[in-house]
Structures are given as structure tokens and as C-alpha cells.
Motif scaffolding. Structure first.
Motif, PDB file in Angstrom:
ATOM      1  N   ILE A 118      -3.377 -17.321   8.200  1.00  0.00           N
ATOM      2  CA  ILE A 118      -2.444 -16.213   8.028  1.00  0.00           C
ATOM      3  C   ILE A 118      -3.142 -15.081   7.290  1.00  0.00           C
ATOM      4  CG2 ILE A 118      -0.239 -15.478   7.002  1.00  0.00           C
ATOM      5  CD1 ILE A 118       0.621 -18.452   7.170  1.00  0.00           C
ATOM      6  N   VAL A 119      -3.183 -13.917   7.896  1.00  0.00           N
ATOM      7  CA  VAL A 119      -3.733 -12.710   7.277  1.00  0.00           C
ATOM      8  C   VAL A 119      -2.538 -11.827   6.936  1.00  0.00           C
ATOM      9  CG1 VAL A 119      -5.279 -10.744   7.553  1.00  0.00           C
ATOM     10  CG2 VAL A 119      -5.827 -12.932   8.659  1.00  0.00           C
ATOM     11  N   TYR A 120      -2.255 -11.660   5.645  1.00  0.00           N
ATOM     12  CA  TYR A 120      -0.972 -11.062   5.265  1.00  0.00           C
ATOM     13  C   TYR A 120      -1.140  -9.795   4.438  1.00  0.00           C
ATOM     14  CZ  TYR A 120      -1.575 -13.263   0.648  1.00  0.00           C
ATOM     15  OH  TYR A 120      -2.056 -13.641  -0.594  1.00  0.00           O
ATOM     16  N   ASP A 121      -0.075  -8.977   4.468  1.00  0.00           N
ATOM     17  CA  ASP A 121      -0.055  -7.687   3.791  1.00  0.00           C
ATOM     18  C   ASP A 121       0.417  -7.795   2.351  1.00  0.00           C
ATOM     19  OD1 ASP A 121      -1.055  -6.169   5.811  1.00  0.00           O
ATOM     20  OD2 ASP A 121       0.869  -5.367   6.487  1.00  0.00           O
ATOM     21  N   ALA A 122       0.223  -6.701   1.612  1.00  0.00           N
ATOM     22  CA  ALA A 122       0.575  -6.665   0.192  1.00  0.00           C
ATOM     23  C   ALA A 122       2.071  -6.792  -0.042  1.00  0.00           C
ATOM     24  CB  ALA A 122       0.068  -5.360  -0.434  1.00  0.00           C
ATOM     25  N   LEU A 123       2.891  -6.281   0.856  1.00  0.00           N
ATOM     26  CA  LEU A 123       4.329  -6.235   0.607  1.00  0.00           C
ATOM     27  C   LEU A 123       5.089  -7.414   1.197  1.00  0.00           C
ATOM     28  CD1 LEU A 123       5.026  -2.415   1.105  1.00  0.00           C
ATOM     29  CD2 LEU A 123       4.621  -3.680  -1.024  1.00  0.00           C
ATOM     30  N   VAL A 124       4.378  -8.419   1.698  1.00  0.00           N
ATOM     31  CA  VAL A 124       5.052  -9.623   2.196  1.00  0.00           C
ATOM     32  C   VAL A 124       5.551 -10.441   1.012  1.00  0.00           C
ATOM     33  CG1 VAL A 124       4.771 -11.779   3.473  1.00  0.00           C
ATOM     34  CG2 VAL A 124       3.716  -9.678   4.321  1.00  0.00           C
ATOM     35  N   ASP A 125       6.818 -10.767   1.004  1.00  0.00           N
ATOM     36  CA  ASP A 125       7.426 -11.500  -0.102  1.00  0.00           C
ATOM     37  C   ASP A 125       6.825 -12.905  -0.232  1.00  0.00           C
ATOM     38  OD1 ASP A 125       9.655 -13.262  -1.392  1.00  0.00           O
ATOM     39  OD2 ASP A 125      10.358 -11.214  -1.725  1.00  0.00           O
ATOM     40  N   ASP A 126       6.574 -13.335  -1.475  1.00  0.00           N
ATOM     41  CA  ASP A 126       5.997 -14.661  -1.711  1.00  0.00           C
ATOM     42  C   ASP A 126       6.882 -15.773  -1.159  1.00  0.00           C
ATOM     43  OD1 ASP A 126       3.789 -13.610  -2.977  1.00  0.00           O
ATOM     44  OD2 ASP A 126       4.574 -13.898  -5.002  1.00  0.00           O
ATOM     45  N   ARG A 127       8.190 -15.548  -1.144  1.00  0.00           N
ATOM     46  CA  ARG A 127       9.100 -16.576  -0.625  1.00  0.00           C
ATOM     47  C   ARG A 127       8.909 -16.771   0.875  1.00  0.00           C
ATOM     48  NH1 ARG A 127      14.513 -13.941  -2.764  1.00  0.00           N
ATOM     49  NH2 ARG A 127      13.264 -12.104  -2.147  1.00  0.00           N
ATOM     50  N   ILE A 128       8.496 -15.721   1.569  1.00  0.00           N
ATOM     51  CA  ILE A 128       8.214 -15.845   2.997  1.00  0.00           C
ATOM     52  C   ILE A 128       6.909 -16.602   3.211  1.00  0.00           C
ATOM     53  CG2 ILE A 128       7.581 -14.512   5.050  1.00  0.00           C
ATOM     54  CD1 ILE A 128       9.676 -12.445   4.165  1.00  0.00           C
ATOM     55  N   LEU A 129       5.895 -16.303   2.421  1.00  0.00           N
ATOM     56  CA  LEU A 129       4.646 -17.064   2.516  1.00  0.00           C
ATOM     57  C   LEU A 129       4.877 -18.538   2.218  1.00  0.00           C
ATOM     58  CD1 LEU A 129       2.178 -14.595   0.767  1.00  0.00           C
ATOM     59  CD2 LEU A 129       2.229 -15.196   3.194  1.00  0.00           C
ATOM     60  N   GLY A 130       5.858 -18.822   1.369  1.00  0.00           N
ATOM     61  CA  GLY A 130       6.173 -20.210   1.037  1.00  0.00           C
ATOM     62  C   GLY A 130       6.739 -20.996   2.200  1.00  0.00           C
ATOM     63  N   LEU A 131       7.138 -20.323   3.263  1.00  0.00           N
ATOM     64  CA  LEU A 131       7.666 -20.999   4.449  1.00  0.00           C
ATOM     65  C   LEU A 131       6.570 -21.431   5.419  1.00  0.00           C
ATOM     66  CD1 LEU A 131      10.641 -18.555   5.166  1.00  0.00           C
ATOM     67  CD2 LEU A 131      10.796 -20.838   4.136  1.00  0.00           C
ATOM     68  N   ALA A 132       5.330 -21.071   5.119  1.00  0.00           N
ATOM     69  CA  ALA A 132       4.226 -21.305   6.049  1.00  0.00           C
ATOM     70  C   ALA A 132       3.826 -22.769   6.110  1.00  0.00           C
ATOM     71  CB  ALA A 132       3.025 -20.458   5.643  1.00  0.00           C
TER      72      ALA A 132
END
Length: 261
Positions: A46-60
Motif C-alpha cells: 500500500i502506497v498511501y497519502d498524508a491525509l489518509v486516516d490511520d483508522r482506514i490504514l488499520g483496515l488493511a
């Protein structure tokens, strides 16, 4: 990682060697699409942006590698060309590559540039639209993007550009409400240019910071005073800025109950 609830929806396969350009939405994890969640659960990298919420990354997928590639105005950031080349490199390794962008990848998200790089490299890709902050932010602030008695059009516009920038006089002449992205630093000049183009100084303005997140705050002002009012506030970007009659509706439709900053 298989999710039985999502598998029942017959969502498209995320195949190895494919790159998905996915919108993570404006911040609130509840606004994530099911297809975006499906991609998060399947991705290898996953290559992610600065404004992606940490809670969304936690769903990965817990096994997925997460690589930060955030771009923020005025701060050291990866070059867009380098990000595009990185997506190509990862795709050629046979990985399921998820490019996770805040908002929508094709609305001021440079997703088109990344897609063109993938096409040039001969890599398969999919675009998963997300809810853009330019629509969700105003909605969470009680500002409808369109209202039958206020406007028949709305213009999404960037406050910064790789070229000469928007023609503010032409935009002012439309009398359509403007929803500005990335306009924090240039608001004073933009407000003056719009007034020079004919918009009255008392035109309503709303500045929505950290839209749709628990940190959301809203400053209401006018075109003639907004730069001064914003400078006197303790607010900080990221922000969406609404200019026009629709911003007046916040006083009545503030369903979230967030007090003005």
C-alpha cells in the motif's frame, strides 16, 4: 485476507501485478466505499497519502507493506514522477499494489498522472473513486453543494496549479459557488481577484478544516474579510473553502452541531 461479507458481493478480483488507484474518502472511515475496503483487505503493498486516516490504514491486510508517499503543500514531499515510477516498480514485481489517496484519485489527486504512467508501462490498473472532500466537507458543515434556490452549478477549483492558475475573473463572472482545494496560502489573493472580477465583498465564505474528522472546525466569513479572519484564527490546513450563496445555508443546516471557529 478474505472477508465473507465482501465476498458475497462478487467484487472484482485484485490480481497480482495489478495497481489499484483507490480513493480513501475525506477522512471519516464510514465514508469508505466497499470496493476500497475490498482493496485494502487484498493488497500486498500500500502506497498511501498524508491525509489518509490511520483508522482506514488499520483496515488493511495485516501482511501488507505500508509505504508513505504523502504530498503536503510547503513541506518536503516525494516528487510525483518518483511516486509514479514506484508504482510501476512494485507492479512489475507481481504484487497487488494499492495506491491509496485521500478523497478521490481523479479529483485533484494526480491519479490521472499515475494512471498514464501505468499505461505507458503496460501495467493493468483499476480506479476506485472515493468521496471527495470538496463535496463531503461542505456536507458535514451543513452546506449543500447545490440548492435549488441558490445555484444551478458548482465549480470545483484548485487554489494552486502547475500552470498559470485559474482565471479568477472568469470564475467570478459565472456567479456559481466555488469550492476551493489547496487554497489556504493563496486565499488573500484569490479573494481579491474574485472581487476584482465582480463578486461582492459580502459574498459568503466558509473555511472547513479537517473536514469529516473529529477535528473538523468551520470558519464563516465574507469574501472581503475571509483572509483577515483566517489569519486571526488558530485554524490550520488542510481545508476546503466554499465561496458563494450555498455557504449561507450553514447557519440553518449545521446538522453536526460544530460551532463556528
Amino acid at each position: 485476507m478474505t472477508d465473507p461479507t465482501l465476498s458475497a458481493l462478487d467484487l472484482p478480483a485484485f490480481n497480482p501485478g495489478c495497481v489499484w488507484l483507490v480513493g480513501a474518502g475525506p477522512g471519516d472511515p464510514g465514508l469508505l466505499t466497499l470496493l476500497a475496503l475490498h482493496a485494502l483487505r487484498q493488497a500486498d503493498h500500500i502506497v498511501y497519502d498524508a491525509l489518509v486516516d490511520d483508522r482506514i490504514l488499520g483496515l488493511a491486510n495485516p501482511a501488507a507493506v505500508k509505504e508513505f508517499a504523502g504530498k503536503r503543500g510547503g513541506r518536503p514531499s516525494p516528487a510525483q514522477e518518483d511516486i509514479s515510477l514506484r508504482l510501476v516498480e512494485l507492479g512489475r514485481q507481481g504484487l497487488r499494489v494499492l495506491r491509496l489517496k485521500a478523497g478521490d484519485p481523479f479529483v485533484f489527486g494526480r491519479g490521472g498522472e499515475e494512471a498514464l504512467a501505468l499505461v505507458a508501462a503496460g501495467l493493468p490498473f483499476r480506479v476506485v473513486p472515493g468521496i471527495t472532500a470538496g463535496l463531503a466537507g461542505p456536507a458535514y458543515a451543513g452546506i449543500p453543494a447545490t440548492h435549488r434556490t441558490a445555484n444551478q452549478a458548482v465549480i470545483l477549483v484548485t487554489g494552486q496549479s502547475a500552470g498559470d492558475g485559474p482565471d479568477w475573473a472568469a470564475l467570478a463572472a459565472t456567479r456559481a459557488p466555488l469550492i476551493l482545494y489547496m487554497a489556504w496560502r493563496g486565499l488573500g489573493g484569490i479573494a481579491q481577484a474574485l472581487q476584482d472580477g465582480g463578486l461582492p465583498p459580502d459574498t459568503a465564505v466558509a473555511v472547513i478544516c479537517d473536514a469529516t474528522t473529529p477535528r473538523q472546525r468551520v470558519l464563516t466569513s465574507t469574501l472581503g474579510a475571509c483572509a483577515r479572519d483566517l489569519g486571526a484564527s488558530d485554524l490550520a490546513p488542510p481545508a476546503i473553502i466554499v465561496i458563494g450563496a450555498i455557504a449561507e445555508l450553514r447557519g440553518t443546516l449545521n446538522w453536526l452541531g460544530v460551532a463556528d471557529a
